[in-house]
Design an enzyme around this catalytic site. Structure first.
Site, PDB file in Angstrom:
ATOM      1  N   PRO A  22     110.695 -42.172  -4.178  1.00  0.00           N
ATOM      2  CG  PRO A  22     109.299 -40.355  -3.752  1.00  0.00           C
ATOM      3  CD  PRO A  22     109.982 -41.085  -4.878  1.00  0.00           C
ATOM      4  CG  LEU A  24     106.348 -45.394   2.026  1.00  0.00           C
ATOM      5  CD1 LEU A  24     105.889 -44.637   3.273  1.00  0.00           C
ATOM      6  CD2 LEU A  24     106.046 -46.885   2.177  1.00  0.00           C
ATOM      7  CG  LEU A  26      97.970 -43.700  -4.257  1.00  0.00           C
ATOM      8  CD1 LEU A  26      97.395 -44.129  -2.912  1.00  0.00           C
ATOM      9  CD2 LEU A  26      97.206 -42.514  -4.805  1.00  0.00           C
ATOM     10  N   GLY A  27      99.284 -46.373  -5.778  1.00  0.00           N
ATOM     11  CA  GLY A  27      98.829 -46.922  -7.050  1.00  0.00           C
ATOM     12  C   GLY A  27      97.489 -46.321  -7.400  1.00  0.00           C
ATOM     13  CB  THR A  28      96.261 -44.129  -9.847  1.00  0.00           C
ATOM     14  OG1 THR A  28      96.950 -44.448 -11.064  1.00  0.00           O
ATOM     15  CG2 THR A  28      97.077 -43.163  -9.017  1.00  0.00           C
ATOM     16  CE  LYS A  86     102.412 -49.496 -14.072  1.00  0.00           C
ATOM     17  NZ  LYS A  86     101.119 -49.003 -13.557  1.00  0.00           N
ATOM     18  CG  HIS A 119     100.953 -51.901 -18.115  1.00  0.00           C
ATOM     19  ND1 HIS A 119      99.925 -51.019 -17.937  1.00  0.00           N
ATOM     20  CD2 HIS A 119     100.829 -52.780 -17.089  1.00  0.00           C
ATOM     21  CE1 HIS A 119      99.227 -51.336 -16.859  1.00  0.00           C
ATOM     22  NE2 HIS A 119      99.762 -52.415 -16.335  1.00  0.00           N
ATOM     23  CB  SER A 169     105.391 -53.069 -15.401  1.00  0.00           C
ATOM     24  OG  SER A 169     104.322 -53.665 -14.742  1.00  0.00           O
TER      25      SER A 169
HETATM   26  N1  LIG Z   1     101.934 -53.500 -13.258  1.00  0.00           N
HETATM   27  C1  LIG Z   1     100.816 -54.137 -13.079  1.00  0.00           C
HETATM   28  O1  LIG Z   1     100.420 -54.997 -13.874  1.00  0.00           O
HETATM   29  C2  LIG Z   1     100.004 -53.840 -11.882  1.00  0.00           C
HETATM   30  C3  LIG Z   1      98.997 -54.732 -11.471  1.00  0.00           C
HETATM   31  C4  LIG Z   1      98.266 -54.418 -10.329  1.00  0.00           C
HETATM   32  C5  LIG Z   1      98.537 -53.247  -9.628  1.00  0.00           C
HETATM   33  N2  LIG Z   1      99.512 -52.394 -10.073  1.00  0.00           N
HETATM   34  C6  LIG Z   1      99.775 -51.113  -9.386  1.00  0.00           C
HETATM   35  O2  LIG Z   1      99.976 -51.350  -8.031  1.00  0.00           O
HETATM   36  C7  LIG Z   1      99.057 -50.583  -7.268  1.00  0.00           C
HETATM   37  C8  LIG Z   1      98.789 -51.270  -5.976  1.00  0.00           C
HETATM   38  O3  LIG Z   1      98.209 -52.552  -6.188  1.00  0.00           O
HETATM   39  P1  LIG Z   1      97.127 -53.115  -5.221  1.00  0.00           P
HETATM   40  O4  LIG Z   1      95.987 -52.198  -5.230  1.00  0.00           O
HETATM   41  O5  LIG Z   1      96.887 -54.514  -5.545  1.00  0.00           O
HETATM   42  O6  LIG Z   1      97.890 -53.018  -3.826  1.00  0.00           O
HETATM   43  P2  LIG Z   1      97.550 -53.502  -2.392  1.00  0.00           P
HETATM   44  O7  LIG Z   1      97.931 -52.366  -1.524  1.00  0.00           O
HETATM   45  O8  LIG Z   1      98.135 -54.849  -2.183  1.00  0.00           O
HETATM   46  O9  LIG Z   1      95.987 -53.726  -2.298  1.00  0.00           O
HETATM   47  C9  LIG Z   1      95.074 -52.668  -2.218  1.00  0.00           C
HETATM   48  C10 LIG Z   1      93.827 -53.206  -1.548  1.00  0.00           C
HETATM   49  O10 LIG Z   1      94.090 -53.343  -0.168  1.00  0.00           O
HETATM   50  C11 LIG Z   1      93.156 -52.620   0.591  1.00  0.00           C
HETATM   51  N3  LIG Z   1      93.865 -51.797   1.573  1.00  0.00           N
HETATM   52  C12 LIG Z   1      94.613 -50.694   1.348  1.00  0.00           C
HETATM   53  N4  LIG Z   1      95.119 -50.222   2.502  1.00  0.00           N
HETATM   54  C13 LIG Z   1      94.663 -51.040   3.480  1.00  0.00           C
HETATM   55  C14 LIG Z   1      94.832 -51.039   4.881  1.00  0.00           C
HETATM   56  N5  LIG Z   1      95.569 -50.139   5.490  1.00  0.00           N
HETATM   57  N6  LIG Z   1      94.217 -52.030   5.583  1.00  0.00           N
HETATM   58  C15 LIG Z   1      93.458 -52.964   4.974  1.00  0.00           C
HETATM   59  N7  LIG Z   1      93.265 -53.002   3.641  1.00  0.00           N
HETATM   60  C16 LIG Z   1      93.864 -52.041   2.897  1.00  0.00           C
HETATM   61  C17 LIG Z   1      92.406 -51.720  -0.357  1.00  0.00           C
HETATM   62  O11 LIG Z   1      91.076 -51.801   0.048  1.00  0.00           O
HETATM   63  P3  LIG Z   1      89.936 -50.732  -0.388  1.00  0.00           P
HETATM   64  O12 LIG Z   1      89.669 -51.002  -1.818  1.00  0.00           O
HETATM   65  O13 LIG Z   1      88.833 -51.067   0.527  1.00  0.00           O
HETATM   66  O14 LIG Z   1      90.511 -49.371  -0.136  1.00  0.00           O
HETATM   67  C18 LIG Z   1      92.645 -52.332  -1.724  1.00  0.00           C
HETATM   68  O15 LIG Z   1      91.563 -53.200  -2.045  1.00  0.00           O
HETATM   69  C19 LIG Z   1      97.874 -50.373  -8.214  1.00  0.00           C
HETATM   70  O16 LIG Z   1      97.049 -49.301  -7.889  1.00  0.00           O
HETATM   71  C20 LIG Z   1      98.616 -50.146  -9.501  1.00  0.00           C
HETATM   72  O17 LIG Z   1      99.103 -48.818  -9.546  1.00  0.00           O
HETATM   73  C21 LIG Z   1     100.244 -52.690 -11.165  1.00  0.00           C
END
Ligand SMILES: NC(=O)c1ccc[n+]([C@@H]2O[C@H](COP(=O)([O-])OP(=O)(O)OC[C@H]3O[C@@H](n4cnc5c(N)ncnc54)[C@H](OP(=O)(O)O)[C@@H]3O)[C@@H](O)[C@H]2O)c1
Length: 314
Positions: A22, A24, A26-28, A86, A119, A169
């Protein structure tokens, strides 16, 4: 009724018939246990079926619990879910790969994974310490194992039928190309930072040519302000199309053919981030033409997760 311009049902096929992802997800990456459970439940209720986890996030158990209860509450079956986790940097030695995989599955309460990723391409000193450092605080890397050796152990997991697809990744094109050439089972997906300030077009072209799903993390620029959510081009498009800046950024990612991961903690944010539909062509192109360039996450260069300060701007 949902049409082709509605991205809630968009799915990207994974090579070798290993299922569909999918678009879309969700990241955790959520440090708090209770918040992890709540975000996972909220996302399931909003319609998310794709969940991205990692041994390194320390919360696979909470995601697993929430998926179990959520599956029952939402009337969802396991086959409708797409769950990724990962392999962490300290488990790159081939003999550590299967035990790490089994431990993740156990914590997630699953009997198979849809996607297992290395990862980062950086091997750290093997052991239980996830962040091994010397007395000066320098990361202890492990030069006793190559990425290809780790990949061979990942291929074995697919052979044994516990994992439908494997990938990488935080990988760059120069590391992905040789791995792709040598792999017996080609990577099905890569997960990298990507957004309009870091579009990675060359990497995306390579993935499209080879049938690799490009999965973008940080599509909202990690929510950092000032940043993408306040970019004047993005906010102008949002006002024009009657969507929020976040919805515009997520739509742009799907429209250019990638899957994405966003982190939404509240029920309202989960609903907002799932209600994604196509942008008019001119809006899509105006975002693609943004010239600012910024990498937010240094992990691709070091294997160490975390943000680096705002830097280049063009
Ligand atoms: N492979 C890697 O090394 C790696 C590295 C980083 C992330 N990831 C993965 O990618 C996922 C997503 O990364 P990300 O969290 O950086 O993604 P992102 O969606 O770019 O950023 C999330 C942030 O944006 C805010 N947000 C979410 N929805 C919003 C909206 N509708 N309006 C305004 N602000 C909004 C959230 O705020 P709030 O906190 O206030 O809710 C959160 O702080 C992670 O959870 C993880 O699973 C992987």
């Amino acid at each position: 009724m949902r049409g082709a311009s509605d991205f809630r049902d968009t799915k990207l096929p994974l090579r070798h018939g290993s299922g569909v992802m999918p678009a879309l997800g969700l990241g955790t990456l959520i440090p708090d246990a209770a918040a992890t459970r709540e975000a996972t439940r909220n996302a399931l209720a909003a319609g998310f079926r794709h969940f991205d986890c990692a041994e390194r996030y320390g919360n696979e158990r909470e995601v697993g619990e929430a998926l179990q209860t959520g599956i029952a509450a939402e009337g969802v079956v396991r086959e409708e879910l797409f769950v990724t986790t990962k392999l962490w940097n300290t488990n790159h030695r081939p003999e550590r790969v299967e035990p790490a995989f089994e431990a993740s599955l156990d914590r997630l309460r699953l009997d198979y994974l849809d996607l297992y990723l290395i990862h980062t391409p950086f091997a750290f000193q093997p052991g239980d310490e996830q962040d091994p450092r010397d007395e000066h605080g320098n990361v202890l890397y492990d030069d006793g194992v190559t990425l290809l050796e780790t990949w061979r152990a990942m291929e074995n997991l697919v052979d044994h039928g516990r994992c439908r697809a494997i990938g990488l990744s935080d990988i760059t094109l120069d590391k992905l190309m040789p791995l792709y050439e040598s792999a017996r089972i080609k990577p099905a997906a890569i997960q990298v930072e990507s957004h309009p300030y870091l579009p990675e077009w060359e990497l995306l072209d390579f993935c499209n040519a080879k049938g690799i799903v490009f999965l973008a993390f940080a599509p909202l620029g990690h929510g950092i302000r000032p940043g993408l959510l306040e970019d004047p081009v993005v906010t102008a498009v949002a006002a024009r199309v009657g969507k929020t800046p976040a919805q515009v950024l997520l739509a742009w990612a799907v429209q250019r053919g990638t899957a994405l991961l966003t982190t939404a903690r509240t029920a309202a944010r989960a609903r907002e981030n799932f209600d994604i539909s196509a942008l008019p062509e001119e809006a899509f192109h105006s975002i693609s033409r943004i010239q600012t360039r910024e990498r937010l996450n240094a992990v691709v260069k070091t294997g160490v997760p975390g943000f680096i300060p705002r830097s280049e701007s063009a």
